[in-house]
Design an enzyme around this catalytic site. Structure first.
Site, PDB file in Angstrom:
ATOM      1  N   LYS A   1      27.979  22.793  13.038  1.00  0.00           N
ATOM      2  CA  LYS A   1      27.947  23.635  14.242  1.00  0.00           C
ATOM      3  C   LYS A   1      28.106  22.793  15.499  1.00  0.00           C
ATOM      4  O   LYS A   1      28.896  23.113  16.388  1.00  0.00           O
ATOM      5  CB  LYS A   1      26.624  24.413  14.317  1.00  0.00           C
ATOM      6  CG  LYS A   1      26.440  25.409  13.211  1.00  0.00           C
ATOM      7  CD  LYS A   1      25.159  26.201  13.382  1.00  0.00           C
ATOM      8  CE  LYS A   1      23.904  25.350  13.274  1.00  0.00           C
ATOM      9  NZ  LYS A   1      23.722  24.709  11.959  1.00  0.00           N
ATOM     10  N   THR A   2      27.314  21.723  15.573  1.00  0.00           N
ATOM     11  CA  THR A   2      27.388  20.878  16.764  1.00  0.00           C
ATOM     12  C   THR A   2      28.766  20.218  16.852  1.00  0.00           C
ATOM     13  O   THR A   2      29.342  20.086  17.935  1.00  0.00           O
ATOM     14  CB  THR A   2      26.270  19.822  16.727  1.00  0.00           C
ATOM     15  OG1 THR A   2      25.018  20.509  16.612  1.00  0.00           O
ATOM     16  CG2 THR A   2      26.253  18.984  17.983  1.00  0.00           C
TER      17      THR A   2
ATOM     18  N   GLN B   1      16.603  28.251  11.517  1.00  0.00           N
ATOM     19  CA  GLN B   1      16.040  27.076  12.186  1.00  0.00           C
ATOM     20  C   GLN B   1      15.350  27.442  13.489  1.00  0.00           C
ATOM     21  O   GLN B   1      15.159  26.606  14.362  1.00  0.00           O
ATOM     22  CB  GLN B   1      17.132  26.046  12.454  1.00  0.00           C
ATOM     23  CG  GLN B   1      17.681  25.422  11.189  1.00  0.00           C
ATOM     24  CD  GLN B   1      18.647  24.293  11.494  1.00  0.00           C
ATOM     25  OE1 GLN B   1      18.268  23.233  11.975  1.00  0.00           O
ATOM     26  NE2 GLN B   1      19.926  24.525  11.244  1.00  0.00           N
TER      27      GLN B   1
ATOM     28  N   ASP C   1      24.306  25.157  22.303  1.00  0.00           N
ATOM     29  CA  ASP C   1      23.908  24.711  20.956  1.00  0.00           C
ATOM     30  C   ASP C   1      22.474  25.170  20.695  1.00  0.00           C
ATOM     31  O   ASP C   1      21.720  25.414  21.632  1.00  0.00           O
ATOM     32  CB  ASP C   1      23.993  23.175  20.873  1.00  0.00           C
ATOM     33  CG  ASP C   1      24.056  22.677  19.426  1.00  0.00           C
ATOM     34  OD1 ASP C   1      24.018  23.511  18.496  1.00  0.00           O
ATOM     35  OD2 ASP C   1      24.157  21.450  19.219  1.00  0.00           O
ATOM     36  N   GLU C   2      22.102  25.292  19.440  1.00  0.00           N
ATOM     37  CA  GLU C   2      20.726  25.687  19.048  1.00  0.00           C
ATOM     38  C   GLU C   2      20.318  26.992  19.738  1.00  0.00           C
ATOM     39  O   GLU C   2      19.192  27.128  20.232  1.00  0.00           O
ATOM     40  CB  GLU C   2      19.721  24.586  19.424  1.00  0.00           C
ATOM     41  CG  GLU C   2      20.064  23.203  18.904  1.00  0.00           C
ATOM     42  CD  GLU C   2      19.605  22.956  17.473  1.00  0.00           C
ATOM     43  OE1 GLU C   2      19.101  23.896  16.852  1.00  0.00           O
ATOM     44  OE2 GLU C   2      19.787  21.816  16.997  1.00  0.00           O
TER      45      GLU C   2
ATOM     46  N   ARG D   1      17.174  17.487   7.432  1.00  0.00           N
ATOM     47  CA  ARG D   1      17.525  16.316   8.250  1.00  0.00           C
ATOM     48  C   ARG D   1      18.020  15.176   7.367  1.00  0.00           C
ATOM     49  O   ARG D   1      18.608  14.218   7.837  1.00  0.00           O
ATOM     50  CB  ARG D   1      16.309  15.803   9.058  1.00  0.00           C
ATOM     51  CG  ARG D   1      15.701  16.739  10.087  1.00  0.00           C
ATOM     52  CD  ARG D   1      16.708  17.333  10.998  1.00  0.00           C
ATOM     53  NE  ARG D   1      17.140  18.645  10.499  1.00  0.00           N
ATOM     54  CZ  ARG D   1      18.248  19.257  10.904  1.00  0.00           C
ATOM     55  NH1 ARG D   1      19.036  18.712  11.789  1.00  0.00           N
ATOM     56  NH2 ARG D   1      18.583  20.444  10.420  1.00  0.00           N
TER      57      ARG D   1
HETATM   58  P1  ATP Z   1      22.081  21.359  12.434  1.00  0.00           P
HETATM   59  O1  ATP Z   1      21.924  22.786  12.041  1.00  0.00           O
HETATM   60  O2  ATP Z   1      21.124  20.491  11.716  1.00  0.00           O
HETATM   61  O3  ATP Z   1      22.115  21.164  13.905  1.00  0.00           O
HETATM   62  P2  ATP Z   1      24.956  21.248  12.429  1.00  0.00           P
HETATM   63  O4  ATP Z   1      25.424  22.513  11.800  1.00  0.00           O
HETATM   64  O5  ATP Z   1      25.001  21.160  13.897  1.00  0.00           O
HETATM   65  O6  ATP Z   1      23.523  20.892  11.856  1.00  0.00           O
HETATM   66  P3  ATP Z   1      26.449  18.812  12.501  1.00  0.00           P
HETATM   67  O7  ATP Z   1      25.371  17.948  12.978  1.00  0.00           O
HETATM   68  O8  ATP Z   1      27.500  19.221  13.441  1.00  0.00           O
HETATM   69  O9  ATP Z   1      25.814  20.090  11.790  1.00  0.00           O
HETATM   70  O10 ATP Z   1      27.147  18.168  11.228  1.00  0.00           O
HETATM   71  C1  ATP Z   1      26.395  17.614  10.173  1.00  0.00           C
HETATM   72  C2  ATP Z   1      27.077  16.381   9.639  1.00  0.00           C
HETATM   73  O11 ATP Z   1      28.266  16.727   8.957  1.00  0.00           O
HETATM   74  C3  ATP Z   1      27.506  15.430  10.744  1.00  0.00           C
HETATM   75  O12 ATP Z   1      27.345  14.112  10.295  1.00  0.00           O
HETATM   76  C4  ATP Z   1      28.968  15.765  10.916  1.00  0.00           C
HETATM   77  O13 ATP Z   1      29.682  14.701  11.457  1.00  0.00           O
HETATM   78  C5  ATP Z   1      29.406  16.080   9.505  1.00  0.00           C
HETATM   79  N1  ATP Z   1      30.547  17.023   9.447  1.00  0.00           N
HETATM   80  C6  ATP Z   1      30.598  18.268   9.927  1.00  0.00           C
HETATM   81  N2  ATP Z   1      31.792  18.843   9.675  1.00  0.00           N
HETATM   82  C7  ATP Z   1      32.521  17.936   9.010  1.00  0.00           C
HETATM   83  C8  ATP Z   1      33.870  17.915   8.469  1.00  0.00           C
HETATM   84  N3  ATP Z   1      34.681  18.956   8.571  1.00  0.00           N
HETATM   85  N4  ATP Z   1      34.259  16.782   7.862  1.00  0.00           N
HETATM   86  C9  ATP Z   1      33.431  15.713   7.751  1.00  0.00           C
HETATM   87  N5  ATP Z   1      32.185  15.668   8.233  1.00  0.00           N
HETATM   88  C10 ATP Z   1      31.725  16.761   8.850  1.00  0.00           C
HETATM   89 MG    MG Z   2      23.495  20.856  15.331  1.00  0.00          MG
END
Ligand code: ATP
Ligand code: MG
Length: 731
Positions: free
Chosen positions: A35-36, A251, A220-221, A606
């Site tokens: 997402k981030t 979350q 975000d969040e 995490r």
């Molecule tokens: P959270 O809910 O914990 O905030 P999130 O959904 O924001 O998580 P991110 O932090 O954006 O998730 O991504 C999680 C991990 O996966 C990061 O290390 C990110 O770089 C990696 N990632 C996300 N998408 C891809 C992709 N398409 N290819 C490779 N790595 C990815």
């Molecule tokens: Mg995130």
């Protein structure tokens, strides 16, 4: 600009969100699904493909750390810094707005931000001065009441004419608090948000300006936004802005602080035609970790529902450690981390998460003993340490004499013989006259209401602050800070306090002078702030976000709440006991219990590769020893994802639920129970290897296929060997 970099590293769903032409977008997805990452790539897409000016983009995240990371990642994608883009937390942005429009917001130019400690201290005084019994009208409860009202956008007058005595009393406290803070130019965290929002409501020209300015708002969040924060976004986006929000209802962990997960549904109603994108592939964690997290969260009801899968290979099962007590637990964690470090692991890839800050002390001690560098986020963070707050209070008083909270903090630190009696006369007079303490002293001295020792003590204090302010006004901030610490008597006071702790305090004061140095050279986008003001505001806003020495490789320690959005290679979650986590306060309330479970979900997710949970049978906390049973959250995890571990030994049995495991209350030695060892290895056993020769077993870990032993061979060669392959022979 090479667009392929923007797009190629995304999966199809992520790409849909990043390149969408919809006005508004909701990205709803579980942890670690990117997402981030989508948010960051969307910003880069807007800038480079849609040619949106950075000036027109507002992006909001949850911590300053996350905001810095976001700025950094966007610059990396774009190849340069993006000037004019606003990226920050709601609080940071509100602060910036209020500084720029302080007049319209009805604030003095040098208004100060106060943290929860200051707020509590101030409330204590107010409750006393209203002649209310502190036991019945607890300052902490008053703080909750006030912040909650503010988070909902309510002022004291909004709750007027209540027939309920209790409610009326809380409201009176709120009212007095509001008057006191307004008088002194103090702004607490909730006030920042509400003030900024009211600024827009009352000054449509200002709102109009920002509505025109920001064509794109990204949050975000989002699941943790409260009522005022959501109202902010709506107000800003009313005219033209396109809004992207990303979040995960599973979350949502700030309900206790007024966050409204329902804002996600409201968004879909309020922002017509919003496109919803769901991401389902998790890129962060191994299958064991992900399965455990998914299974745990399935126990909650009324979820929006998501499927998460991962393409990663299996990895290690989750380790579970049963500790005697909290000391044993801390020793275990320190031992594991040492081992990891010796094998070449970086300390900064390890994080220890706990439910409450109070748990960090024992761990910290174990790390000190084991010489393991560590950094604590939150808790007694740098800017919240006693000596630092003392020094900051002097600086704040110099910057704003009407800051009553700072006044109270240092009037008698170091001791100046100004007694509690004198102070209560002063406080009462200040209240009667509706003046700040500083103004009141002048009046009382002038009218000779105070005389003798009390008067001369106060007079000396006033002279000290005035002369410090005058003499240091032209100095660079770090010299000013140094001078204030020395001339106020703080330095001497801590120097005379003997022992290691006092030495630490002196070092911290030195570090404070260090920290101010960068402000002398920093350029500000808007020079509405002097270096001192900028520093003081940052000190409050950024407290606990890792401002201490960030260059050293060190273990990261933080509460589960502050781990949100972050990821680490190796995670320990300690204190997995009923009453600790889930917290005692949540045990009897299903809503709060579900929030605790979401917090557990945040914690588990995490971890990237390795996850260790631990619980202690007995725990001394707040001076009391309690016996606890393992957390229900452990029971809710699938058994085949878990292996039980011991310090220095391997257990062949998989973990049993406490409902089936009769031995659960048995206190057993955590040291090497050889009858439970797999592969018959134990510490100090002599073994022979076909290639390395004879050696001695020094350590053991893992179980089944994953079991490993560390052997010291001749010539002091230490080697980790996988039992299943090593063909070790016992001799
Ligand atoms: P959270 O809910 O914990 O905030 P999130 O959904 O924001 O998580 P991110 O932090 O954006 O998730 O991504 C999680 C991990 O996966 C990061 O290390 C990110 O770089 C990696 N990632 C996300 N998408 C891809 C992709 N398409 N290819 C490779 N790595 C990815
Ligand atoms: Mg995130």
């Amino acid at each position: 600009m090479d667009y392929s970099k923007l797009i190629n590293t995304l999966n199809e769903k992520q790409r849909t969100a990043v390149t969408s032409s919809a006005d508004h977008i909701l990205v709803l997805a579980g942890a670690g699904s990117g997402k981030t990452r989508v948010l960051v790539h969307r910003i880069a897409w807007l800038l480079s493909v849609e040619h949106v000016s950075p000036y027109s983009i507002l992006s909001v995240t949850f911590t300053n750390k996350a905001a810095a990371e976001m700025r950094h990642r966007v610059s990396a994608l774009m190849g340069s810094m993006q000037d004019g883009m606003w990226t920050g937390t709601f609080h940071g942005l509100a602060h910036r707005l209020l500084r720029m429009h302080y007049l319209e917001a009805n604030l003095p130019k040098d208004f100060q931000i106060i943290d929860n400690d200051d707020q509590l201290r101030l409330l204590k005084k107010i409750i006393k001065s209203l002649n209310l019994d502190e036991k019945r009208w607890a300052p902490r409860q008053a703080m909750w009441y006030i912040n909650h009202k503010k988070d909902q956008g309510h002022r004291p007058q909004h709750t007027k004419n209540h027939s309920n005595f209790i409610e009326n009393t809380w409201r009176d406290i709120y009212q007095s608090y509001q008057e006191a803070t307004d008088r002194a130019g103090l702004v607490d965290f909730s006030e920042l948000l509400l003030r900024a929002y009211e600024l827009w409501l009352n000054h449509t020209n200002i709102l109009d300006h920002y509505q025109q300015r920001w064509s794109h708002i990204l949050v975000d969040e989002f699941q943790d936004t409260n009522t005022v924060q959501y109202a902010w976004i709506r107000a800003l986006a009313e005219k033209r802005a396109k809004v992207m929000i990303v979040g995960d209802d599973d979350q949502s962990i700030y309900g206790w602080r007024g966050a409204q997960v329902g804002n996600i549904q409201s968004f879909l109603k309020d922002f017509e035609g919003a496109e919803t994108v769901r991401l389902e592939q998790n890129y962060r964690s191994t299958p064991h970790i992900l399965t455990a997290a998914n299974t745990l969260i399935a126990n909650n009801e009324g979820r929006m529902g998501k499927n998460l899968w991962t393409a990663q290979k299996e990895g290690e099962p989750i380790s579970l450690y049963h500790a005697f007590n909290e000391l044993d637990e801390a020793r275990f964690v320190a031992h594991q981390i040492k081992k990891w470090h010796e094998k070449g692991g970086q300390l900064k890839d390890c994080a220890i998460l706990y439910r409450s800050n109070a748990q960090s002390r024992v761990l910290e001690e174990a790390f000190l003993q084991g010489n393991i560098p560590h950094r604590i986020y939150g808790g007694h963070r740098f800017f919240e340490r006693q000596e630092i707050k003392d020094a900051l209070a002097y600086l704040r008083l110099i910057s704003n004499r009407h800051d009553d909270a700072s006044f109270e903090r240092v009037i008698n630190t170091p001791a100046r013989g100004i007694g509690e009696r004198t102070l209560s006369v002063l406080r009462q007079a200040a209240r009667d006259r509706e003046k700040t303490l500083w103004e009141t002293i002048q009046i009382l001295l002038h009218e000779k209401i105070l005389a003798g020792r009390a008067a001369s003590g106060l007079r000396r204090f006033i002279e000290l602050i005035d002369s410090l302010a005058y003499e240091t006004s032209e100095m660079p901030l770090h010299l000013q800070t140094d001078r204030v610490i020395k001339d106020s008597g703080l330095w001497l006071m801590y120097q005379e306090e003997k022992g290691e702790r006092a030495q630490g305090r002196i070092e911290n004061l030195e570090e404070l002078v260090n920290a101010t140095q960068q402000y002398d050279y920093r350029q500000y986008e808007d020079d509405t702030l002097s270096p001192l003001q900028a520093f003081l505001s940052d000190a409050v806003l950024e407290a606990g976000e890792g401002q201490a020495d960030a260059s050293q490789d060190s273990v990261q320690m933080m509460t589960l709440h502050s781990a949100k959005g972050l990821e680490f290679f190796k995670i320990f979650i300690v204190g997995m006991e009923e009453g600790m986590f889930p917290s005692k306060m949540a045990l009897n309330e299903s809503g709060r219990l579900e929030e605790e479970r979401r917090l557990a979900y945040v914690g588990l997710t995490r971890a990237m590769k390795e996850l260790t949970l631990s619980y202690a049978e007995r725990r001394r906390l707040y001076g009391e020893e309690v016996r606890n049973i393992p957390s229900r959250f452990i029971d809710e995890l699938p058994k085949d994802c878990i292996q039980q571990v011991r310090l220095g030994s391997i257990i062949s049995q998989p973990f049993h639920s406490r409902f089936t495991d009769k031995s659960k209350y048995k206190i057993h030695s955590h040291q090497n129970e050889s009858n439970e060892n797999e592969g018959h290895f134990s510490l100090d056993q002599r073994v022979r290897h076909p290639k390395f020769g004879e050696g001695t077993v020094k350590d053991l870990e893992g179980s089944g296929q994953h079991a490993r032993v560390q052997v010291a061979f001749s010539g002091n060669q230490l080697k980790w060997l996988v039992v299943a392959y090593a063909r070790l022979e016992i001799i």
